[in-house]
Design a protein around this motif. Structure first.
Motif, PDB file in Angstrom:
ATOM      1  N   LEU A  83      -3.611   3.364   9.901  1.00  0.00           N
ATOM      2  CA  LEU A  83      -4.453   3.205   8.706  1.00  0.00           C
ATOM      3  C   LEU A  83      -5.757   3.959   8.971  1.00  0.00           C
ATOM      4  O   LEU A  83      -6.479   3.656   9.921  1.00  0.00           O
ATOM      5  CB  LEU A  83      -4.742   1.721   8.459  1.00  0.00           C
ATOM      6  N   THR A  84      -6.031   4.958   8.123  1.00  0.00           N
ATOM      7  CA  THR A  84      -7.249   5.748   8.349  1.00  0.00           C
ATOM      8  C   THR A  84      -8.447   5.040   7.718  1.00  0.00           C
ATOM      9  O   THR A  84      -8.285   4.115   6.917  1.00  0.00           O
ATOM     10  CB  THR A  84      -7.115   7.150   7.721  1.00  0.00           C
ATOM     11  N   HIS A  85      -9.644   5.505   8.079  1.00  0.00           N
ATOM     12  CA  HIS A  85     -10.856   4.941   7.473  1.00  0.00           C
ATOM     13  C   HIS A  85     -10.837   5.153   5.963  1.00  0.00           C
ATOM     14  O   HIS A  85     -11.402   4.369   5.207  1.00  0.00           O
ATOM     15  CB  HIS A  85     -12.102   5.592   8.092  1.00  0.00           C
ATOM     16  N   GLY A 119      -8.381   4.716   4.176  1.00  0.00           N
ATOM     17  CA  GLY A 119      -7.466   3.746   3.579  1.00  0.00           C
ATOM     18  C   GLY A 119      -6.045   4.251   3.370  1.00  0.00           C
ATOM     19  O   GLY A 119      -5.278   3.645   2.627  1.00  0.00           O
ATOM     20  N   GLU A 120      -5.686   5.364   4.028  1.00  0.00           N
ATOM     21  CA  GLU A 120      -4.325   5.882   3.887  1.00  0.00           C
ATOM     22  C   GLU A 120      -3.465   5.427   5.067  1.00  0.00           C
ATOM     23  O   GLU A 120      -3.934   5.423   6.204  1.00  0.00           O
ATOM     24  CB  GLU A 120      -4.334   7.420   3.914  1.00  0.00           C
ATOM     25  N   TRP A 121      -2.215   5.123   4.755  1.00  0.00           N
ATOM     26  CA  TRP A 121      -1.264   4.785   5.815  1.00  0.00           C
ATOM     27  C   TRP A 121      -0.399   6.004   6.144  1.00  0.00           C
ATOM     28  O   TRP A 121       0.204   6.605   5.259  1.00  0.00           O
ATOM     29  CB  TRP A 121      -0.338   3.651   5.384  1.00  0.00           C
ATOM     30  N   ALA A 156       0.833  -1.212   0.000  1.00  0.00           N
ATOM     31  CA  ALA A 156       0.000   0.000   0.000  1.00  0.00           C
ATOM     32  C   ALA A 156       0.864   1.257   0.000  1.00  0.00           C
ATOM     33  O   ALA A 156       1.986   1.256   0.492  1.00  0.00           O
ATOM     34  CB  ALA A 156      -0.902  -0.013   1.231  1.00  0.00           C
ATOM     35  N   GLN A 209      -8.624   3.583  11.661  1.00  0.00           N
ATOM     36  CA  GLN A 209      -9.193   2.243  11.560  1.00  0.00           C
ATOM     37  C   GLN A 209      -8.351   1.280  12.400  1.00  0.00           C
ATOM     38  O   GLN A 209      -8.859   0.454  13.140  1.00  0.00           O
ATOM     39  CB  GLN A 209      -9.146   1.855  10.090  1.00  0.00           C
ATOM     40  N   TYR A 225       1.982   4.877   1.328  1.00  0.00           N
ATOM     41  CA  TYR A 225       2.086   5.356   2.716  1.00  0.00           C
ATOM     42  C   TYR A 225       2.818   6.676   2.685  1.00  0.00           C
ATOM     43  O   TYR A 225       3.457   7.035   1.695  1.00  0.00           O
ATOM     44  CB  TYR A 225       2.862   4.353   3.584  1.00  0.00           C
TER      45      TYR A 225
END
Lengths: 306, 261
Positions: free
Chosen positions: B131-133, B135-137, B51, B87, B53
């Motif tokens: 990891l945010t809601h 979807g970002e790291w 992913a 998340q 980041y």
């Protein structure tokens, strides 16, 4: 070409060799009494661990050596220094407590009786190798050839007369669990060893308790000394070092108690400000962090209890 | 024929190399490690995969200047800048033999700041990847200086049978937070947290920690790994200042412990 590379090698090697000399100096601070002052720094590859004060008393019955320093090399340098100062033979070597900067020079005095408190001998027997290993990691090649020599004799607290000096040995515990203190009635010099750090932050890895240490310092106040030679930091002729120690110990105890009461974590506690009153004390931030490591879990534990 | 294939292969490889040389900027969503850890690509791959980041100073990873006791090194992760958007948070140490330390899952009512103590085997980078809601790291980081040995030293408990009769015993207290809002919970639980890396002592550690609201909803959930220090002391912050919270724990031996806070 051969010669050239030889010279280059020599030139490369010189600064390294020169750097591994302790260059100890003995200062006469009272009759027959010599003080070998270390730096108020932390152990490093640069200072070779010469951060400790040692001393010797030249009595009419031989020399009493008070601590042997951090390494075989330091012990050898100290012995050379003593032998260039006096013709008196070595009479007695003292290890004042279990910490490595006070006994790892013993090898240089292996032919002389080495005495310590019974508990200190036990601690050195148990922890000595681990301490030595750690010192190799901290100061590197300065430690070469250093091995633990456990003190060969037990020193009993009390008064003894040696070669015209009336020496009183006291057994305290505040710094490391077994801490020797010496008062020379003949010269008025008090050697609190590591019970007193002056202008250099105290260390706490084996303290039985900050306030116990604080209380034991009261006993030292009652001694009519004219000169005090701390275990770390400069000599002092009055109670200033005791004032600083007690103020710092009180502050430490209070700040850890308050932090625990407020529910601070260890890292939050480590970041707390240190009062400006202690600005003259070297290494206060680093030693405060270490103290939080050593002692905060017990302070935390105390506030969990109902 | 063979020669042709070789040529084709060589030119493809050449093109690939050329692309790597020319387009490093195209990989901006996979920036290089500011701590220059040799293990970054390896551990990143384990914990966040391929992913995208970004490194973030907004996630504060507080560690001491030196790990005086490598078996009990305090760390605080403060990800309050991402409050309400988290998340999952994964915390690991690049150079530990067991890299993973814990996962942290906050729900509404949690203030994402957590403190605990860990074991370290040597000087290492410590990472906290959020990891945010969306979807970002976002990856917080710090370097921890240590002499080492924390993971392969027997737990103190193994020299002292105290834990056997006190396993899972929890001592806890509720405090005010540093902002004055919400509440802070600190607890200590008796557990050896054996890593399995010490001779003939199998791994035995707390795996799950749930902080539950008065209604029994889990407000903070954590998954622990053996590098969490023996007799864990964990500090949680909540935005909710009601009383009546409780703690539920489970270890890899299946023992469950529950305690009102």
């Amino acid at each position: 070409m051969k010669y050239l590379s030889g010279w280059i090698l020599l030139w490369l090697a010189l600064p390294v060799q020169a750097a591994l000399e302790y260059d100890l100096q003995a200062e006469q601070v009272a009759r027959n009494t010599w003080f070998v002052e270390g730096k108020t720094e932390d152990f490093s590859q640069e200072n070779g661990g010469n951060i400790v004060n040692t001393a010797f008393i030249v009595t009419a019955e031989g020399v009493i050596v008070l601590d042997t320093g951090v390494s075989k090399r330091y012990g050898e340098a100290l012995r050379q220094l003593i032998e260039s100062t006096t013709d008196q033979p070595m009479r007695l070597i003292i290890n004042t407590h279990q910490h490595p900067d006070h006994f790892l020079g013993n090898q240089a005095f292996a032919d002389v009786p080495i005495a310590a408190l019974e508990q200190t001998r036990e601690q050195i027997r148990r922890n000595g190798d681990a301490f030595a290993e750690n010192m190799y990691r901290l100061v590197g090649d300065w430690m070469r050839g250093t091995d633990v020599v456990v003190p060969s004799q037990t020193l009993t607290p009390g008064i003894i007369d040696i070669g015209g000096h009336r020496l009183e040995w006291l057994a305290l515990s505040g710094h490391s669990g077994a801490d020797l203190v010496l008062f020379d009635h003949t010269t008025g010099v008090l050697f609190p060893f590591d019970m007193v750090f002056y202008q250099r932050a105290l260390t706490t890895p084996h303290t039985p308790g900050l306030m116990q240490w604080h209380q034991e310092l009261e006993q030292l106040r009652a001694i009519p000394f004219t000169l005090m030679l701390p275990g770390h930091g400069p000599r002092v002729e009055d109670g200033r070092a005791l004032d600083q120690m007690q103020a710092y110990l009180e502050w430490l105890d209070r700040v850890l108690t308050d932090a625990a009461e407020q529910g601070l974590s260890m890292t939050e506690t480590m970041a707390l400000p240190i009062p400006a009153t202690f600005d003259s004390i070297a290494l206060r931030r680093a030693e405060f962090e270490r103290t939080v490591f050593h002692l905060y879990p017990d302070y935390e534990q105390a506030v969990f209890e109902p | 024929m063979n020669q042709q294939r070789w040529r084709l292969c060589a030119s493809l490889c050449g093109a690939g190399l050329l692309a790597l040389l020319i387009f490093p900027k195209a990989q901006a969503a996979q920036p290089p490690d500011p701590l220059n850890s040799v293990m970054w690509d390896y551990t990143r791959n384990i914990f966040i995969g391929d992913a995208d980041y970004r490194f973030s100073q907004a996630i504060k990873v507080d560690v001491p200047a030196f790990a005086e006791d490598p078996t009990q090194v305090p760390i605080t992760i403060d990800a309050r800048a991402f409050q309400g958007r988290i998340q999952r948070m994964v915390v690991w140490a690049d150079l530990n033999p067991i890299q993973h330390i814990f996962n942290y899952y906050p729900s509404a009512g949690a203030s994402p700041k957590v403190s605990l103590r860990i074991k370290v085997q040597q000087s290492t980078a410590v990472r906290a990847a959020v990891l945010t809601h969306a979807g970002e790291w976002h990856v917080g980081y710090a370097n921890l200086d240590a002499a080492g040995g924390g993971c392969t030293t027997p737990s103190m408990g193994n020299a002292d049978p105290y834990w056997q009769s006190h396993l899972g015993e929890v001592k806890a207290r509720r405090f005010a937070t540093d902002t004055g809002e919400g509440a802070r919970y600190k607890f200590r639980v008796i557990h050896p947290m054996d890593t399995g890396l010490v001779d003939a002592i199998p791994e035995f550690y707390l795996q799950q920690v749930h902080l539950k609201s008065p209604e029994g909803e889990t407000v903070v959930r954590m998954e622990l790994s053996p590098p969490v220090a023996e007799n864990p002391v964990i500090t949680f912050d909540l935005t909710d200042d009601r009383k009546g919270y409780s703690l539920w724990l489970r270890d890899n031996g299946g023992n469950e412990f529950e305690q009102a806070l």
